[in-house]
Design a protein around this motif. Sequence first.
Motif, PDB file in Angstrom:
ATOM      1  N   VAL A  73       0.805  -1.256  -0.023  1.00 26.83           N
ATOM      2  CA  VAL A  73      -0.219  -0.031   0.069  1.00 26.83           C
ATOM      3  C   VAL A  73       1.082   1.157  -0.052  1.00 26.83           C
ATOM      4  CG1 VAL A  73      -2.025   1.229   1.082  1.00 26.83           C
ATOM      5  CG2 VAL A  73      -1.646  -1.161   1.440  1.00 26.83           C
ATOM      6  N   PRO A  74       1.448   1.620  -1.057  1.00 25.09           N
ATOM      7  CA  PRO A  74       2.334   2.723  -1.215  1.00 25.09           C
ATOM      8  C   PRO A  74       1.820   3.974  -0.618  1.00 25.09           C
ATOM      9  CG  PRO A  74       2.325   1.448  -3.147  1.00 25.09           C
ATOM     10  CD  PRO A  74       1.248   1.013  -2.410  1.00 25.09           C
ATOM     11  N   GLU A  75       0.654   4.394  -0.940  1.00 24.30           N
ATOM     12  CA  GLU A  75       0.093   5.468  -0.312  1.00 24.30           C
ATOM     13  C   GLU A  75       0.451   5.747   1.127  1.00 24.30           C
ATOM     14  OE1 GLU A  75      -3.636   3.302  -1.896  1.00 24.30           O
ATOM     15  OE2 GLU A  75      -1.300   3.215  -1.958  1.00 24.30           O
ATOM     16  N   ALA A  76       0.604   4.553   2.109  1.00 26.68           N
ATOM     17  CA  ALA A  76       0.711   4.661   3.235  1.00 26.68           C
ATOM     18  C   ALA A  76       2.115   4.733   3.718  1.00 26.68           C
ATOM     19  CB  ALA A  76      -0.087   3.592   4.080  1.00 26.68           C
ATOM     20  N   GLU A  77       2.806   4.867   2.904  1.00 24.69           N
ATOM     21  CA  GLU A  77       4.574   4.882   3.182  1.00 24.69           C
ATOM     22  C   GLU A  77       4.831   5.780   4.336  1.00 24.69           C
ATOM     23  OE1 GLU A  77       8.036   7.005   3.217  1.00 24.69           O
ATOM     24  OE2 GLU A  77       6.300   7.748   2.145  1.00 24.69           O
ATOM     25  N   GLY A  78       4.079   6.832   4.446  1.00 21.38           N
ATOM     26  CA  GLY A  78       4.645   7.791   5.479  1.00 21.38           C
ATOM     27  C   GLY A  78       4.309   7.311   6.891  1.00 21.38           C
ATOM     28  N   MET A  79       3.293   6.333   7.133  1.00 22.96           N
ATOM     29  CA  MET A  79       2.543   5.983   8.237  1.00 22.96           C
ATOM     30  C   MET A  79       3.583   5.607   9.283  1.00 22.96           C
ATOM     31  SD  MET A  79      -0.574   3.157   9.033  1.00 22.96           S
ATOM     32  CE  MET A  79      -1.452   3.866   7.517  1.00 22.96           C
ATOM     33  N   HIS A  80       4.973   5.178   8.910  1.00 23.73           N
ATOM     34  CA  HIS A  80       6.076   4.467   9.779  1.00 23.73           C
ATOM     35  C   HIS A  80       7.317   5.545   9.622  1.00 23.73           C
ATOM     36  CE1 HIS A  80       3.509   0.527   9.413  1.00 23.73           C
ATOM     37  NE2 HIS A  80       3.915   0.475  10.476  1.00 23.73           N
ATOM     38  N   ARG A  81       7.004   6.501   8.903  1.00 25.85           N
ATOM     39  CA  ARG A  81       7.985   7.710   8.795  1.00 25.85           C
ATOM     40  C   ARG A  81       7.606   8.752   9.755  1.00 25.85           C
ATOM     41  NH1 ARG A  81       8.032  11.330   5.019  1.00 25.85           N
ATOM     42  NH2 ARG A  81       6.450  10.209   3.586  1.00 25.85           N
ATOM     43  N   GLY A  82       6.399   9.125   9.648  1.00 22.70           N
ATOM     44  CA  GLY A  82       5.874  10.341  10.397  1.00 22.70           C
ATOM     45  C   GLY A  82       6.752  11.538   9.529  1.00 22.70           C
ATOM     46  N   ASP A  83       7.021  12.671  10.635  1.00 22.03           N
ATOM     47  CA  ASP A  83       7.937  13.899   9.879  1.00 22.03           C
ATOM     48  C   ASP A  83       9.426  13.666  10.080  1.00 22.03           C
ATOM     49  OD1 ASP A  83       5.237  15.082   9.863  1.00 22.03           O
ATOM     50  OD2 ASP A  83       5.295  16.033  11.828  1.00 22.03           O
ATOM     51  N   GLU A  84       9.886  12.257  10.368  1.00 21.75           N
ATOM     52  CA  GLU A  84      11.277  12.183  10.419  1.00 21.75           C
ATOM     53  C   GLU A  84      12.094  12.661   9.223  1.00 21.75           C
ATOM     54  OE1 GLU A  84      14.082   8.723  12.025  1.00 21.75           O
ATOM     55  OE2 GLU A  84      12.273   9.315  13.199  1.00 21.75           O
ATOM     56  N   PRO A  85      12.995  13.289   8.989  1.00 26.01           N
ATOM     57  CA  PRO A  85      13.588  13.483   7.845  1.00 26.01           C
ATOM     58  C   PRO A  85      14.482  12.178   7.247  1.00 26.01           C
ATOM     59  CG  PRO A  85      14.922  14.523   9.555  1.00 26.01           C
ATOM     60  CD  PRO A  85      13.463  13.893  10.081  1.00 26.01           C
ATOM     61  N   LEU A  86      14.469  12.054   5.897  1.00 21.82           N
ATOM     62  CA  LEU A  86      15.050  10.631   5.634  1.00 21.82           C
ATOM     63  C   LEU A  86      16.619  10.908   5.720  1.00 21.82           C
ATOM     64  CD1 LEU A  86      13.171  10.395   2.211  1.00 21.82           C
ATOM     65  CD2 LEU A  86      12.980   9.079   4.274  1.00 21.82           C
ATOM     66  N   PHE A  87      17.272  12.174   5.682  1.00 23.75           N
ATOM     67  CA  PHE A  87      18.531  12.368   5.941  1.00 23.75           C
ATOM     68  C   PHE A  87      19.201  13.508   6.887  1.00 23.75           C
ATOM     69  CE2 PHE A  87      23.081  13.665   4.940  1.00 23.75           C
ATOM     70  CZ  PHE A  87      23.374  12.469   4.901  1.00 23.75           C
ATOM     71  N   PRO A  88      19.871  13.438   7.709  1.00 25.95           N
ATOM     72  CA  PRO A  88      20.837  12.272   8.014  1.00 25.95           C
ATOM     73  C   PRO A  88      19.843  10.909   8.735  1.00 25.95           C
ATOM     74  CG  PRO A  88      21.260  13.705   9.614  1.00 25.95           C
ATOM     75  CD  PRO A  88      20.377  14.551   8.711  1.00 25.95           C
TER      76      PRO A  88
END
Length: 361
Positions: free
Chosen positions: A188-203
């Motif tokens: 379910v790619p549209e839910a990708e942010g569910m486990h990321r939240g607002d956290e940046p990808l880098f670093p």
Amino acid sequence: MRTSGVFFQGLGVHLPPTVTVEEAVAAGWYPAEEVELHELAGVAVAGEVPAPEMALAAARTACERAGRRPEEVGLLLYADSWHQGPDGWQPQYHLQRHLTGGDALAVEVRQGCNGMFGALELGAAHVRAGGGDRPGTALLVAADNFGTPMLDRWRMGPGYLAGDGASAVLLAGEPGFAELLSVRSLAVPEAEGMHRGDEPLFPPGPTVGRPLDFAARNRDYKRAALGDGRGTVALVRVHQRTLEVVDRVLAEAGVDLGEITRVAYMNYSREIVEQRCTAPLGLPLARSTWEFGRTIGHLGASDQVVALDHLLAAGELVPGDHLLMLGVGPGVTVAAAVVRILRPAPWRAADASRERRGDSE
């Protein structure tokens, strides 16, 4: 994916001692108000035992139970959810050094909590392809030790506690005690942010000492996505895809839902297991493995295999029974597999024989 002709020949499990939620409440680790709310009983805690050592123990057991020489393994897949050792080092080679030798292809599978499902798909394809000088054997291993400073196992996420442990499956083309009838993963790619939240990808978080907190990420996601409806749509889609993946694996296995004896889901709270697993499938909670899972915690990618081992040991799966394995992981991915029990697990017969000899003596 239809996987008839792929067999379970051995299972291995390593579970450390458990810590109860009562002990955790007394120590101030777990909120007292959540005990009754979620009805979780405890978690397996490995202390300072590294995850690769638990993986090695489970893998050895799987090979011993199958009566297979580890050197015969043609593919080694190592699934994990959390850090395994020094950065830049990969844990599957620890098992090659101490168990299988260096001729097999060895790959780390990073699919989060659904890692064992991904390993089953890859391992089944290897077994069915055959050929070469080591045809048709795959050793699948999953292991995690969550007891690190950057993760609080008692507050990892809403409705679950992080438990430590390892599991292993030896797949082969020759008949074993069980057959893997089908396995499939959907995303379910549209839910990708569910486990990321607002956290940046880098670093990346671990490189700057940022703790893993799925509860906080989930709150961030809901705050950002639910306002404009995207979050609701994504959650509905996860539910739809869960039902879809179950329908597909049942159809590919040639099995009706009414023929499913037990369902092994994630080791979550009662309400989550009911809302996301048993109720949508129209099954009673008693058909799930929740009563067992609540005592050991969510074991990363090992929940379903450890549940299978438990059901066999308890005599709750017998020849002719079917187990539905169902999971969800970051991505968001949903995955399922159908396993048919063909005969009593051979190691159970050996255990029973030893018990009878002990009784007679």
